[in-house]
Design an enzyme around this catalytic site. Structure first.
Site, short mmCIF file in Angstrom:
data_model
loop_
_atom_site.label_atom_id
_atom_site.label_comp_id
_atom_site.label_asym_id
_atom_site.label_seq_id
_atom_site.Cartn_x
_atom_site.Cartn_y
_atom_site.Cartn_z
N ASP A 1 0.51 3.66 1.80
CA ASP A 1 0.50 4.19 3.17
C ASP A 1 1.92 4.46 3.69
O ASP A 1 2.79 3.58 3.61
CB ASP A 1 -0.22 3.18 4.09
CG ASP A 1 -0.57 3.79 5.43
OD1 ASP A 1 0.34 4.22 6.16
OD2 ASP A 1 -1.77 3.84 5.76
N ARG B 1 3.09 4.49 6.51
CA ARG B 1 3.50 3.75 7.71
C ARG B 1 3.99 2.33 7.40
O ARG B 1 4.29 1.57 8.31
CB ARG B 1 2.34 3.69 8.70
CG ARG B 1 1.89 5.08 9.16
CD ARG B 1 0.53 5.02 9.83
NE ARG B 1 -0.52 4.63 8.89
CZ ARG B 1 -1.80 4.46 9.22
NH1 ARG B 1 -2.19 4.62 10.48
NH2 ARG B 1 -2.68 4.12 8.31
N CYS C 1 0.85 -1.19 0.00
CA CYS C 1 0.00 0.00 0.00
C CYS C 1 0.89 1.25 0.00
O CYS C 1 2.01 1.23 0.49
CB CYS C 1 -0.90 0.00 1.24
SG CYS C 1 -2.09 1.37 1.25
N HIS D 1 -2.11 -4.06 4.96
CA HIS D 1 -1.90 -3.65 6.36
C HIS D 1 -3.23 -3.33 7.01
O HIS D 1 -4.16 -2.82 6.36
CB HIS D 1 -0.97 -2.43 6.43
CG HIS D 1 -1.56 -1.19 5.82
ND1 HIS D 1 -2.14 -0.20 6.58
CD2 HIS D 1 -1.68 -0.80 4.54
CE1 HIS D 1 -2.58 0.75 5.79
NE2 HIS D 1 -2.32 0.42 4.54
CO CO Z 1 -3.43 1.12 2.98
#
Ligand code: CO
Length: 213
Positions: free
Chosen positions: A47, A49, A45, A101
């Site tokens: 993302d 993080r 992803c 995630h």
């Molecule tokens: Co994501």
């Protein structure tokens, strides 16, 4: 101005990073410039993080990487298909890791009724996955449902990968190529394995079934 300072900080960090890398290994950039031989294609992803190298203790040169919102394999995404083709046929990666995630904003958006413009179309595929599994998901409490859909979404992407002519051709050619489905837990840092070592059509069919009971 805050943003200007921040960007300057990034460039200063780069200077420092080069120094540190050279102290550890004076040849590191000379070697990197000669070419890459990654063993893994990582589909994760976007993302912020879930940084692939950090969470797996790897470094430059180790992973060929593609990231998009909710780590999707879309059959009409020529961006990803090009990455897959290059990774499998030219770099000869031995593993493709799909890493989703928990707390994925893309999956959460697909579960809700909000509208996010063009993103709605991208996320429709997750809605399909949700509907395939509505018997299982409907019986769950909301957060449990969210976590489970994150997992089911990863399994679905492994199925998609295994159905591409790129992966099928590699398997037909007896090329060593394993698919792995992981979920990263943002709240603990640990990775959970959902699927591992899928390296044939038979294994794919065994682990990625979607027939409604
Ligand atoms: Co994501």
């Amino acid at each position: 101005m805050l943003s200007e300072n921040y960007i300057k900080e990034l460039l200063d960090n780069n200077q420092q990073w080069v120094k540190e890398q050279l102290e550890l290994d004076p040849e590191v950039f000379i070697r990197a410039a000669k070419g890459q031989e990654p063993k893994v294609l990582w589909l994760g992803c976007s993302d912020s993080r879930v940084p692939p190298n950090e969470v797996t203790g790897t470094t430059q040169g180790d992973f060929f990487v593609h990231r998009n919102i909710a780590n999707l394999v879309s059959y009409t995404d020529f961006n990803f298909l090009s990455v897959l083709k290059y990774a499998v046929e030219y770099l000869k990666v031995e593993h493709v890791i799909v890493c989703g995630h928990y707390e994925c904003g893309g999956v959460k958006a697909a579960m809700g009724e909000g509208s996010y413009g063009i993103l709605d179309n991208w996320l429709l595929q997750i809605r399909d996955t949700m509907h395939f599994h509505d018997d299982e998901l409907d019986a769950m409490a909301e957060h449990e449902r969210f976590d489970r859909l994150v997992e089911l979404n990863v399994v679905e992407q492994i199925s998609h990968l295994g159905n591409t002519n790129i992966v099928r051709q590699a398997w037909a050619n007896k090329q060593s190529l394993q698919l792995h489905g992981w979920v990263y837990n943002i709240g603990t840092g640990y990775i959970k394995t959902l699927l591992s070592g899928i390296d044939s059509v038979d294994l794919l069919k065994l682990h990625c079934k979607y027939e409604k009971k």
